[in-house]
Design a protein around this motif. Structure first.
Motif, short mmCIF file in Angstrom:
data_model
loop_
_atom_site.label_atom_id
_atom_site.label_comp_id
_atom_site.label_asym_id
_atom_site.label_seq_id
_atom_site.Cartn_x
_atom_site.Cartn_y
_atom_site.Cartn_z
N ALA A 134 0.80 -1.23 0.00
CA ALA A 134 0.00 0.00 0.00
C ALA A 134 0.83 1.27 0.00
O ALA A 134 0.28 2.37 -0.13
CB ALA A 134 -0.94 0.01 1.21
N GLY A 135 2.14 1.15 0.15
CA GLY A 135 2.99 2.34 0.11
C GLY A 135 2.94 3.13 1.41
O GLY A 135 2.55 2.62 2.46
N GLU A 136 3.32 4.40 1.31
CA GLU A 136 3.44 5.23 2.49
C GLU A 136 2.29 6.24 2.57
O GLU A 136 1.75 6.66 1.55
CB GLU A 136 4.77 5.99 2.47
CG GLU A 136 5.98 5.07 2.45
CD GLU A 136 7.28 5.85 2.48
OE1 GLU A 136 7.24 7.09 2.40
OE2 GLU A 136 8.34 5.22 2.58
N GLY A 137 1.94 6.61 3.81
CA GLY A 137 0.92 7.63 3.97
C GLY A 137 0.21 7.51 5.31
O GLY A 137 0.40 6.56 6.07
N LEU A 138 -0.61 8.50 5.58
CA LEU A 138 -1.40 8.55 6.80
C LEU A 138 -2.71 7.79 6.58
O LEU A 138 -3.44 8.08 5.63
CB LEU A 138 -1.69 10.01 7.16
CG LEU A 138 -2.61 10.29 8.34
CD1 LEU A 138 -2.06 9.71 9.64
CD2 LEU A 138 -2.83 11.80 8.48
N VAL A 139 -2.97 6.82 7.44
CA VAL A 139 -4.15 5.97 7.29
C VAL A 139 -5.00 6.06 8.55
O VAL A 139 -4.50 5.86 9.65
CB VAL A 139 -3.74 4.50 7.05
CG1 VAL A 139 -4.98 3.61 6.95
CG2 VAL A 139 -2.89 4.38 5.78
N GLU A 140 -6.26 6.37 8.36
CA GLU A 140 -7.21 6.41 9.48
C GLU A 140 -8.00 5.12 9.48
O GLU A 140 -8.42 4.63 8.43
CB GLU A 140 -8.13 7.61 9.33
CG GLU A 140 -9.12 7.77 10.48
CD GLU A 140 -9.97 9.02 10.30
OE1 GLU A 140 -9.45 10.13 10.59
OE2 GLU A 140 -11.14 8.90 9.84
N VAL A 141 -8.19 4.56 10.66
CA VAL A 141 -8.92 3.29 10.79
C VAL A 141 -10.11 3.51 11.70
O VAL A 141 -9.97 4.02 12.82
CB VAL A 141 -8.01 2.19 11.37
CG1 VAL A 141 -8.78 0.87 11.47
CG2 VAL A 141 -6.76 2.01 10.51
N ARG A 142 -11.27 3.14 11.22
CA ARG A 142 -12.50 3.21 12.01
C ARG A 142 -13.03 1.80 12.21
O ARG A 142 -13.33 1.11 11.23
CB ARG A 142 -13.54 4.08 11.30
CG ARG A 142 -13.12 5.54 11.16
CD ARG A 142 -14.20 6.38 10.51
NE ARG A 142 -13.84 7.79 10.45
CZ ARG A 142 -14.60 8.73 9.89
NH1 ARG A 142 -15.77 8.41 9.37
NH2 ARG A 142 -14.19 9.98 9.88
N SER A 143 -13.10 1.39 13.46
CA SER A 143 -13.57 0.04 13.76
C SER A 143 -14.53 0.09 14.94
O SER A 143 -14.67 1.12 15.61
CB SER A 143 -12.39 -0.88 14.10
OG SER A 143 -11.91 -0.63 15.41
N ASP A 144 -15.17 -1.05 15.19
CA ASP A 144 -16.09 -1.15 16.32
C ASP A 144 -15.37 -0.90 17.64
O ASP A 144 -15.99 -0.45 18.61
CB ASP A 144 -16.74 -2.54 16.36
CG ASP A 144 -17.60 -2.82 15.15
OD1 ASP A 144 -17.97 -1.85 14.45
OD2 ASP A 144 -17.89 -4.00 14.89
N GLU A 145 -14.08 -1.22 17.70
CA GLU A 145 -13.32 -1.05 18.94
C GLU A 145 -12.96 0.42 19.19
O GLU A 145 -12.61 0.80 20.31
CB GLU A 145 -12.03 -1.89 18.90
CG GLU A 145 -12.24 -3.37 18.67
CD GLU A 145 -12.92 -4.08 19.83
OE1 GLU A 145 -13.20 -3.43 20.84
OE2 GLU A 145 -13.17 -5.29 19.70
N GLY A 146 -13.01 1.24 18.14
CA GLY A 146 -12.63 2.64 18.27
C GLY A 146 -11.83 3.08 17.06
O GLY A 146 -11.48 2.27 16.19
N ASP A 147 -11.53 4.37 17.01
CA ASP A 147 -10.78 4.93 15.88
C ASP A 147 -9.32 5.11 16.27
O ASP A 147 -8.99 5.43 17.41
CB ASP A 147 -11.35 6.29 15.48
CG ASP A 147 -12.79 6.20 15.01
OD1 ASP A 147 -13.25 5.09 14.70
OD2 ASP A 147 -13.45 7.26 14.95
N PHE A 148 -8.44 4.90 15.29
CA PHE A 148 -7.02 5.21 15.47
C PHE A 148 -6.44 5.53 14.11
O PHE A 148 -7.10 5.36 13.08
CB PHE A 148 -6.27 4.07 16.16
CG PHE A 148 -6.28 2.76 15.42
CD1 PHE A 148 -5.25 2.41 14.57
CD2 PHE A 148 -7.33 1.86 15.59
CE1 PHE A 148 -5.25 1.20 13.89
CE2 PHE A 148 -7.34 0.65 14.91
CZ PHE A 148 -6.30 0.32 14.07
N HIS A 149 -5.24 6.01 14.09
CA HIS A 149 -4.57 6.30 12.83
C HIS A 149 -3.15 5.79 12.88
O HIS A 149 -2.59 5.58 13.96
CB HIS A 149 -4.60 7.80 12.51
CG HIS A 149 -3.97 8.65 13.58
ND1 HIS A 149 -4.67 9.06 14.70
CD2 HIS A 149 -2.73 9.17 13.71
CE1 HIS A 149 -3.88 9.79 15.47
NE2 HIS A 149 -2.70 9.87 14.90
N LEU A 150 -2.57 5.57 11.73
CA LEU A 150 -1.21 5.06 11.66
C LEU A 150 -0.51 5.61 10.44
O LEU A 150 -1.15 6.13 9.52
CB LEU A 150 -1.20 3.53 11.69
CG LEU A 150 -2.17 2.79 10.76
CD1 LEU A 150 -1.53 2.58 9.41
CD2 LEU A 150 -2.57 1.44 11.35
#
Length: 219
Positions: A134-150
């Motif tokens: 997927a290469g490089e970059g800012l990724v936001e993750v939205r899940s049932d457990e909560g949101d985070f970014h990496l």
């Protein structure tokens, strides 16, 4: 509380020396938390359920002595102390990723007694993003457990001196946004499904215009 005297295996072996520094219970999990950037003691304690205040304080002192972390005071109005990783501490990222990959099959189904924090899925998802090309970059993750970014990277070394991941929504417009449920998040963490397959099967919804989003949609 003064730092404990260092315990050692007294073996002339780099693996033994490494375990002298990071082999104590909780040390590597503290590193995992500090990969999100500087954190206050109270925040660390909240995200390390099960650790006592005395043990956490002792481990932080040991880690500072061993050159893995530093402690500094935030300027007003914060005026609180935060702990952060040194370059030597940050260099443990590939170690944690390797441990996570090795132990993925040990997760099994979540037990009733298991604590969980959304950001604990950040390192497994970093590996999944890398495996998906997927290469490089800012990724936001939205899940049932909560949101985070990496911060996706291609090397496994992390984004320079910045945080590897963080709680909550991305601090800027992300290059990709992933939406998935807890079941899929756990399956990715256990290595039961590849990220590209999860996207193709509709288990992960991808939006965004950055390189990671395009790579995952085109896969």
């Amino acid at each position: 509380m003064s730092p404990r005297a260092r315990r050692s295996y007294d073996q002339y072996c780099s693996a033994a020396r490494t375990l002298d520094a990071v082999g104590d219970r909780w040390t590597l999990l503290i590193v995992r938390e500090l990969l999100a950037g500087p954190r206050r003691y109270t925040d660390l304690h909240a995200d390390l359920p099960g650790v006592s205040t005395d043990v956490l304080a002792s481990r932080l002192k040991d880690m500072e002595r061993d050159g893995l972390t530093t402690r500094r005071r935030l300027p007003p109005p914060g005026a609180a102390y935060v702990y952060e990783l040194t370059a030597r501490g940050r260099a443990l990222l590939p170690v944690l990723e390797a441990l996570g990959a090795w132990g993925a099959g040990e997760l099994g189904e979540r037990r009733p007694t298991d604590a969980v924090r959304a950001h604990w899925f950040a390192l497994p998802l970093l590996r999944a993003l890398r495996a998906a090309g997927a290469g490089e970059g800012l990724v936001e993750v939205r899940s049932d457990e909560g949101d985070f970014h990496l911060y996706a990277d291609t090397t496994g070394e992390g984004p320079g001196e910045g945080p590897v991941y963080g709680d909550g929504p991305a601090p800027a417009e992300p290059d990709a946004r992933l939406v998935l449920d807890a079941v899929t998040c756990a399956a990715l963490g256990r290595g039961e499904i590849a990220l590209r397959d999860a996207v193709r099967d509709g288990r992960v919804r991808v939006t965004g215009d950055g390189a990671p989003a395009k790579a995952l949609r085109e896969g």
